[in-house]
Design a protein around this motif. Structure first.
Motif, PDB file in Angstrom:
ATOM      1  N   GLY A  89       0.792  -1.217   0.000  1.00  0.00           N
ATOM      2  CA  GLY A  89       0.000   0.000   0.000  1.00  0.00           C
ATOM      3  C   GLY A  89       0.819   1.259   0.000  1.00  0.00           C
ATOM      4  O   GLY A  89       2.019   1.265  -0.115  1.00  0.00           O
ATOM      5  N   GLY A  90       0.160   2.398   0.292  1.00  0.00           N
ATOM      6  CA  GLY A  90       0.650   3.728   0.061  1.00  0.00           C
ATOM      7  C   GLY A  90       1.902   4.153   0.783  1.00  0.00           C
ATOM      8  O   GLY A  90       2.153   5.328   0.855  1.00  0.00           O
ATOM      9  N   ASN A  91       2.694   3.319   1.324  1.00  0.00           N
ATOM     10  CA  ASN A  91       3.884   3.715   2.067  1.00  0.00           C
ATOM     11  C   ASN A  91       4.898   2.596   1.900  1.00  0.00           C
ATOM     12  O   ASN A  91       4.564   1.430   2.007  1.00  0.00           O
ATOM     13  CB  ASN A  91       3.505   3.906   3.542  1.00  0.00           C
ATOM     14  N   ILE A  92       6.158   2.918   1.651  1.00  0.00           N
ATOM     15  CA  ILE A  92       7.124   1.851   1.382  1.00  0.00           C
ATOM     16  C   ILE A  92       7.350   0.974   2.594  1.00  0.00           C
ATOM     17  O   ILE A  92       7.844  -0.139   2.474  1.00  0.00           O
ATOM     18  CB  ILE A  92       8.469   2.414   0.893  1.00  0.00           C
ATOM     19  N   ASP A  93       7.013   1.473   3.778  1.00  0.00           N
ATOM     20  CA  ASP A  93       7.160   0.657   4.977  1.00  0.00           C
ATOM     21  C   ASP A  93       5.895  -0.115   5.280  1.00  0.00           C
ATOM     22  O   ASP A  93       5.766  -0.707   6.342  1.00  0.00           O
ATOM     23  CB  ASP A  93       7.543   1.536   6.163  1.00  0.00           C
ATOM     24  N   LEU A 150       3.433  -1.263  10.127  1.00  0.00           N
ATOM     25  CA  LEU A 150       2.553  -0.150  10.470  1.00  0.00           C
ATOM     26  C   LEU A 150       2.985   1.079   9.680  1.00  0.00           C
ATOM     27  O   LEU A 150       4.122   1.542   9.824  1.00  0.00           O
ATOM     28  CB  LEU A 150       2.633   0.143  11.963  1.00  0.00           C
ATOM     29  N   PRO A 151       2.109   1.637   8.832  1.00  0.00           N
ATOM     30  CA  PRO A 151       2.468   2.857   8.114  1.00  0.00           C
ATOM     31  C   PRO A 151       2.230   4.085   8.988  1.00  0.00           C
ATOM     32  O   PRO A 151       1.221   4.180   9.688  1.00  0.00           O
ATOM     33  CB  PRO A 151       1.515   2.845   6.914  1.00  0.00           C
ATOM     34  N   LEU A 152       3.158   5.009   8.981  1.00  0.00           N
ATOM     35  CA  LEU A 152       3.034   6.242   9.741  1.00  0.00           C
ATOM     36  C   LEU A 152       3.321   7.425   8.820  1.00  0.00           C
ATOM     37  O   LEU A 152       4.188   7.342   7.944  1.00  0.00           O
ATOM     38  CB  LEU A 152       4.011   6.266  10.918  1.00  0.00           C
ATOM     39  N   THR A 153       2.616   8.531   9.027  1.00  0.00           N
ATOM     40  CA  THR A 153       2.844   9.725   8.214  1.00  0.00           C
ATOM     41  C   THR A 153       4.230  10.293   8.467  1.00  0.00           C
ATOM     42  O   THR A 153       4.919  10.742   7.552  1.00  0.00           O
ATOM     43  CB  THR A 153       1.769  10.780   8.521  1.00  0.00           C
ATOM     44  N   THR A 154       4.660  10.280   9.723  1.00  0.00           N
ATOM     45  CA  THR A 154       6.011  10.703  10.076  1.00  0.00           C
ATOM     46  C   THR A 154       6.626   9.649  10.991  1.00  0.00           C
ATOM     47  O   THR A 154       5.938   9.004  11.783  1.00  0.00           O
ATOM     48  CB  THR A 154       6.011  12.067  10.785  1.00  0.00           C
ATOM     49  N   GLY A 155       7.924   9.467  10.867  1.00  0.00           N
ATOM     50  CA  GLY A 155       8.633   8.543  11.745  1.00  0.00           C
ATOM     51  C   GLY A 155       8.574   7.096  11.333  1.00  0.00           C
ATOM     52  O   GLY A 155       8.966   6.218  12.106  1.00  0.00           O
ATOM     53  N   ALA A 156       8.124   6.802  10.121  1.00  0.00           N
ATOM     54  CA  ALA A 156       7.956   5.406   9.713  1.00  0.00           C
ATOM     55  C   ALA A 156       9.287   4.668   9.639  1.00  0.00           C
ATOM     56  O   ALA A 156       9.343   3.460   9.859  1.00  0.00           O
ATOM     57  CB  ALA A 156       7.247   5.341   8.362  1.00  0.00           C
ATOM     58  N   THR A 157      10.360   5.380   9.332  1.00  0.00           N
ATOM     59  CA  THR A 157      11.645   4.693   9.189  1.00  0.00           C
ATOM     60  C   THR A 157      12.336   4.484  10.526  1.00  0.00           C
ATOM     61  O   THR A 157      13.214   3.611  10.641  1.00  0.00           O
ATOM     62  CB  THR A 157      12.577   5.486   8.259  1.00  0.00           C
ATOM     63  N   THR A 158      11.960   5.241  11.538  1.00  0.00           N
ATOM     64  CA  THR A 158      12.593   5.101  12.851  1.00  0.00           C
ATOM     65  C   THR A 158      11.712   4.355  13.839  1.00  0.00           C
ATOM     66  O   THR A 158      12.220   3.734  14.771  1.00  0.00           O
ATOM     67  CB  THR A 158      12.950   6.487  13.420  1.00  0.00           C
TER      68      THR A 158
END
Length: 344
Positions: free
Chosen positions: A31-35, A316-324
């Motif tokens: 879906g809409g986020n690479i994570d 879990l996709p997050l708008t901010t902080g997804a990579t950390t």
């Protein structure tokens, strides 16, 4: 006998699920986020693992009830099944993860404070916007259904876990919405903290048990604290299941649960579904009586569940902080048989 109000409580709270004994391969969702990736072709560095910190659950259930449960649940005449979905999502909790149940034994969730019963305190619940599930029903027809958000003044989910935000849904006649041995897509409408995301084939519903035996569905026992208690089931056909590497524990699990009469689980007994049987030790039944008494609940009855469980994980996709803040969502499906049992 269990009173109607009490059984009503457990029927809305009984079926959590499982999981097991180790890590799966990294899996992903598209879906809409690479994570947020699902499937087995996604890069491992964007996938999710059961060893990642918890980021919530979707519990997706096909339930079959004994006669007593049908009556108390007020199912329509001639209907003995229901669909139940319960979900929550979170960006933080203390501790980061709760202990996973171990395979081959009856796990005392009260003493271990184990997953999936326990939610850390404090924790931060997330609004994912709308929550929609799409798949097939028993007739093979495409179906899409929304899982509504719980009212703002309700802060406890159907198995007694505290949340500020969660989603839940129950509808009689599972065949209207569910088809065993099939996949379901999950869609988040999105919010300020979670992007709109579609998880393709994120949930797999295993093949339904043709029957349960020892005891039969209408058998009330009793279970005795002085004797082991064997249970059995006929495994269903799961011809379309994901590769084992895409399932937590690398297999579909056959889980037997003991719940007190309010519907709160006490023990989770884990085996491969292919085993077709499990023996509940006398010591576990004695522990059940101790836990029920400590909770102020009757010790002369319990609710027993037998489940075929498929467990997948997505990021879990997050708008901010997804990579950390890399957290997992547990996508858990259950083919569930539920009955009230006597205890001595």
């Amino acid at each position: 006998m269990i009173s109607k109000p009490v059984v009503s409580t457990f029927l809305f709270s009984f079926s959590i699920a499982l999981a097991a004994c180790g890590d799966s391969a990294k899996t992903t969702s598209d879906g809409g986020n690479i994570d947020a990736c699902v499937g087995h072709t996604c890069p491992t560095d964007t996938g999710a693992s059961v060893t990642d910190p918890e980021g919530g659950q979707i519990i997706f259930e096909h339930m079959t009830f004994d006669t007593q449960a049908q009556l108390v649940f007020k199912l329509p005449a001639g209907v003995n099944t229901a669909t139940r979905v319960m979900a929550y999502f979170m960006s933080a909790q203390t501790p980061e993860s709760n202990p996973l149940p171990m395979a081959g034994k009856c796990n005392n969730l009260q003493t271990t404070m184990g997953w999936p019963l326990w939610v850390g305190t404090p924790h931060t619940d997330l609004d994912v916007g709308t929550l929609t599930i799409t798949g097939k029903n028993a007739a093979g027809t495409d179906v899409t259904f929304d899982i509504p958000k719980a009212p703002a003044n309700v802060h406890m989910d159907q198995i007694g876990r505290p949340h500020d935000i969660f989603y839940q849904f129950v509808q009689p006649n599972a065949a209207d919405l569910l088809k065993p041995d099939s996949f379901y897509d999950v869609k988040f409408g999105g919010s300020a903290t979670v992007p709109a995301t579609t998880f393709s084939k994120a949930i797999y519903l295993a093949g339904e048990y043709p029957s349960v035996q020892t005891p039969g569905l209408e058998d009330n026992g009793p279970l005795k604290a002085s004797a082991d208690f064997p249970v059995a089931w006929t495994p269903g056909v799961s011809a379309n299941k994901p590769p084992d590497s895409g399932l937590v524990a690398n297999t579909i699990l056959g889980v037997t649960w003991l719940l007190d009469v309010t519907g709160s689980p006490t023990h989770m007994c884990v085996a491969p579904v292919s085993a077709g049987a499990f023996t509940i030790p006398a010591a576990t039944i004695a522990e059940y009586k101790q836990v029920a008494a400590a909770r102020g609940q009757p010790t002369t009855q319990l609710v027993m569940l037998r489940n075929a469980i498929a467990h997948q994980v997505v990021r879990l996709p997050l708008t901010t902080g997804a990579t950390t803040n890399r957290r997992r969502i547990d996508m858990i499906s259950l083919e569930c048989w539920v009955q009230v049992m006597d205890v001595q």
